[in-house]
Design a protein around this motif. Structure first.
Motif, PDB file in Angstrom:
ATOM      1  N   THR A  78       1.067  -1.142   0.032  1.00 23.47           N
ATOM      2  CA  THR A  78      -0.006  -0.100  -0.175  1.00 23.47           C
ATOM      3  C   THR A  78       0.894   1.205   0.079  1.00 23.47           C
ATOM      4  N   ALA A  79       1.760   1.220   0.887  1.00 22.68           N
ATOM      5  CA  ALA A  79       2.655   2.470   1.095  1.00 22.68           C
ATOM      6  C   ALA A  79       3.282   2.815  -0.456  1.00 22.68           C
ATOM      7  N   GLY A  80       3.699   1.849  -1.204  1.00 20.75           N
ATOM      8  CA  GLY A  80       4.329   1.977  -2.546  1.00 20.75           C
ATOM      9  C   GLY A  80       3.393   2.657  -3.438  1.00 20.75           C
ATOM     10  N   LEU A  81       2.188   2.173  -3.290  1.00 24.06           N
ATOM     11  CA  LEU A  81       1.103   2.790  -4.192  1.00 24.06           C
ATOM     12  C   LEU A  81       0.737   3.939  -3.933  1.00 24.06           C
ATOM     13  N   ALA A  82       0.780   4.524  -2.588  1.00 22.79           N
ATOM     14  CA  ALA A  82       0.499   5.753  -2.239  1.00 22.79           C
ATOM     15  C   ALA A  82       1.685   6.466  -2.819  1.00 22.79           C
ATOM     16  N   ARG A  83       2.974   6.230  -2.657  1.00 20.70           N
ATOM     17  CA  ARG A  83       4.012   7.152  -2.980  1.00 20.70           C
ATOM     18  C   ARG A  83       3.720   7.419  -4.731  1.00 20.70           C
ATOM     19  N   THR A  84       3.411   6.389  -5.424  1.00 20.38           N
ATOM     20  CA  THR A  84       3.323   6.356  -6.730  1.00 20.38           C
ATOM     21  C   THR A  84       2.196   7.258  -7.219  1.00 20.38           C
ATOM     22  N   MET A  85       1.012   7.496  -6.243  1.00 18.93           N
ATOM     23  CA  MET A  85      -0.110   8.418  -6.540  1.00 18.93           C
ATOM     24  C   MET A  85       0.406   9.645  -6.284  1.00 18.93           C
ATOM     25  N   LEU A  86       1.291  10.148  -5.254  1.00 10.10           N
ATOM     26  CA  LEU A  86       1.794  11.258  -4.984  1.00 10.10           C
ATOM     27  C   LEU A  86       2.629  12.026  -6.097  1.00 10.10           C
ATOM     28  N   GLY A  87       3.417  10.755  -6.558  1.00  8.95           N
ATOM     29  CA  GLY A  87       4.274  11.457  -7.847  1.00  8.95           C
ATOM     30  C   GLY A  87       3.675  11.489  -8.944  1.00  8.95           C
ATOM     31  N   ALA A  88       2.508  10.700  -9.220  1.00  8.15           N
ATOM     32  CA  ALA A  88       1.579  10.860 -10.474  1.00  8.15           C
ATOM     33  C   ALA A  88       1.007  12.180 -10.493  1.00  8.15           C
ATOM     34  N   GLU A  89       0.584  12.542  -9.110  1.00  9.11           N
ATOM     35  CA  GLU A  89      -0.128  13.868  -8.891  1.00  9.11           C
ATOM     36  C   GLU A  89       0.827  15.052  -9.302  1.00  9.11           C
ATOM     37  N   ARG A  90       2.046  14.962  -8.678  1.00  8.45           N
ATOM     38  CA  ARG A  90       3.039  16.031  -8.952  1.00  8.45           C
ATOM     39  C   ARG A  90       3.132  16.357 -10.643  1.00  8.45           C
ATOM     40  N   ALA A  91       3.285  15.000 -11.200  1.00 10.29           N
ATOM     41  CA  ALA A  91       3.536  15.137 -12.475  1.00 10.29           C
ATOM     42  C   ALA A  91       2.359  15.451 -13.394  1.00 10.29           C
ATOM     43  N   GLY A  92       1.096  15.569 -12.861  1.00 13.26           N
ATOM     44  CA  GLY A  92      -0.036  15.711 -13.670  1.00 13.26           C
ATOM     45  C   GLY A  92      -0.481  14.624 -14.607  1.00 13.26           C
ATOM     46  N   LEU A  93      -0.275  13.377 -14.461  1.00  7.60           N
ATOM     47  CA  LEU A  93      -0.272  12.250 -14.997  1.00  7.60           C
ATOM     48  C   LEU A  93      -1.884  11.936 -15.083  1.00  7.60           C
ATOM     49  N   GLU A  94      -2.148  11.668 -16.339  1.00  5.54           N
ATOM     50  CA  GLU A  94      -3.828  11.399 -16.714  1.00  5.54           C
ATOM     51  C   GLU A  94      -3.783   9.746 -17.105  1.00  5.54           C
ATOM     52  N   ASN A  95      -2.593   9.258 -17.679  1.00  6.92           N
ATOM     53  CA  ASN A  95      -2.506   7.969 -18.289  1.00  6.92           C
ATOM     54  C   ASN A  95      -2.074   6.979 -17.358  1.00  6.92           C
ATOM     55  N   LEU A  96      -2.122   6.976 -15.961  1.00  3.78           N
ATOM     56  CA  LEU A  96      -1.229   6.058 -15.394  1.00  3.78           C
ATOM     57  C   LEU A  96      -2.534   5.666 -14.335  1.00  3.78           C
ATOM     58  N   ARG A  97      -2.761   4.391 -14.022  1.00  2.00           N
ATOM     59  CA  ARG A  97      -3.645   3.663 -13.033  1.00  2.00           C
ATOM     60  C   ARG A  97      -2.707   2.737 -12.186  1.00  2.00           C
ATOM     61  N   LEU A  98      -3.314   2.443 -11.037  1.00  2.00           N
ATOM     62  CA  LEU A  98      -2.692   1.601  -9.924  1.00  2.00           C
ATOM     63  C   LEU A  98      -3.675   0.563  -9.616  1.00  2.00           C
ATOM     64  N   VAL A  99      -3.236  -0.653  -9.340  1.00  2.00           N
ATOM     65  CA  VAL A  99      -4.050  -1.531  -8.747  1.00  2.00           C
ATOM     66  C   VAL A  99      -3.495  -2.536  -7.604  1.00  2.00           C
ATOM     67  N   GLU A 100      -4.120  -2.680  -6.496  1.00  2.00           N
ATOM     68  CA  GLU A 100      -3.354  -3.241  -5.410  1.00  2.00           C
ATOM     69  C   GLU A 100      -4.056  -4.770  -5.271  1.00  2.00           C
ATOM     70  N   ALA A 101      -3.018  -5.838  -6.063  1.00  2.00           N
ATOM     71  CA  ALA A 101      -3.576  -6.952  -6.177  1.00  2.00           C
ATOM     72  C   ALA A 101      -2.443  -7.997  -6.331  1.00  2.00           C
ATOM     73  N   ASN A 102      -2.596  -9.250  -6.574  1.00  2.00           N
ATOM     74  CA  ASN A 102      -1.726  -9.978  -6.818  1.00  2.00           C
ATOM     75  C   ASN A 102      -1.510 -10.048  -8.444  1.00  2.00           C
ATOM     76  N   ALA A 103      -0.178 -10.202  -8.838  1.00  2.00           N
ATOM     77  CA  ALA A 103       0.084  -9.803 -10.311  1.00  2.00           C
ATOM     78  C   ALA A 103      -0.717 -11.039 -11.045  1.00  2.00           C
ATOM     79  N   PRO A 104      -0.399 -12.271 -10.832  1.00  2.00           N
ATOM     80  CA  PRO A 104      -1.081 -13.303 -11.639  1.00  2.00           C
ATOM     81  C   PRO A 104      -2.444 -13.010 -11.732  1.00  2.00           C
ATOM     82  N   GLU A 105      -2.972 -12.957 -10.746  1.00  2.00           N
ATOM     83  CA  GLU A 105      -4.432 -12.746 -10.783  1.00  2.00           C
ATOM     84  C   GLU A 105      -5.068 -11.511 -11.659  1.00  2.00           C
ATOM     85  N   VAL A 106      -4.262 -10.363 -11.700  1.00  2.00           N
ATOM     86  CA  VAL A 106      -4.708  -9.294 -12.523  1.00  2.00           C
ATOM     87  C   VAL A 106      -4.550  -9.585 -13.925  1.00  2.00           C
ATOM     88  N   LEU A 107      -3.468 -10.274 -14.035  1.00  2.00           N
ATOM     89  CA  LEU A 107      -3.328 -10.829 -15.465  1.00  2.00           C
ATOM     90  C   LEU A 107      -4.478 -11.877 -16.147  1.00  2.00           C
TER      91      LEU A 107
END
Length: 221
Positions: A78-107
């Protein structure tokens, strides 16, 4: 999490986090939960997915450099995703999404089949003790799941600073009928689109060589 990271979840998650319907585990994805990419990003565009995105340095760098491409960061911390969101906000990104989940199940369950243009696995946990190697992500089963999610002609990029794990990755993917090597010699050239992260610096300081691998998804026909 820090106060800033807590704020990221409360204020920024509606903007960036892709909610995954859960199965039994907290970071699971329920079978049959596939999303519609156009609804998530509001457009049709190539999709790049990073597994184990950490604090998001590679994703933020890439999403900033390639605004015409959609990006998805997959992480369970969770903390890594939170930092990612803060960085995305600073960069003004609209093309990035995040998901907190096990990778094989996401795929396997969240993303539609053959929807990924590039799948990145950079510096996954090496589980370097012999008794723990069975926990590694890169297995024949994972290769099969990744092949389902990556489109024909799509790319699977990997990097690690643990030689034994790099050799295992190469052995697994060389044996996977759905993938073909995109490099000559023992290792691929360093992927220029991979920003230098703390993990890579740490490995270099410890004297561990960084090894890249690149594979192309074969045509299903």
């Amino acid at each position: 999490m820090t106060d800033g990271q807590e704020r990221a979840w409360s204020d920024l998650a509606p903007r960036y986090v892709l909610e995954a319907p859960r199965d039994e585990a907290a970071t699971s994805v329920r079978p049959g939960a596939a999303v519609t990419l156009r609804e998530v990003w509001g457009r049709d565009a190539p999709l790049i997915v990073e597994i184990g995105s950490g604090q998001g340095h590679a994703m933020i760098h890439a999403a900033t450099a390639r605004p015409e491409t959609n990006f998805l960061a997959v992480e369970v911390f969770t903390a890594g995703l939170a930092r990612t969101m803060l960085g995305a906000e600073r960069a003004g990104l609209e093309n990035l999404r995040l998901v907190e989940a096990n990778a094989p199940e996401v795929l396997e369950h969240l993303l539609p089949p053959a929807s990924i243009d590039e799948l990145w696995v950079f510096f996954p946990d090496p589980w370097h003790k012999n008794k723990h190697t069975k926990r590694r992500l890169l297995t024949p089963e994972f290769a099969t799941i990744a092949a389902q999610a990556v489109r024909d002609g799509g790319v699977l990029r990997l990097a690690t600073d643990w030689e034994q794990y790099a050799r295992q990755m190469r052995e697994v993917l060389d044996a996977a009928p759905e993938f073909a090597r995109s490099f000559q010699g023992p290792w691929a050239e360093r992927f220029e689109g991979r920003v230098l992260t703390a993990f890579e610096r740490k490995g270099a300081r410890a004297g561990r060589a960084i090894r890249d691998l690149t594979y192309e998804r074969r045509d299903r026909g």
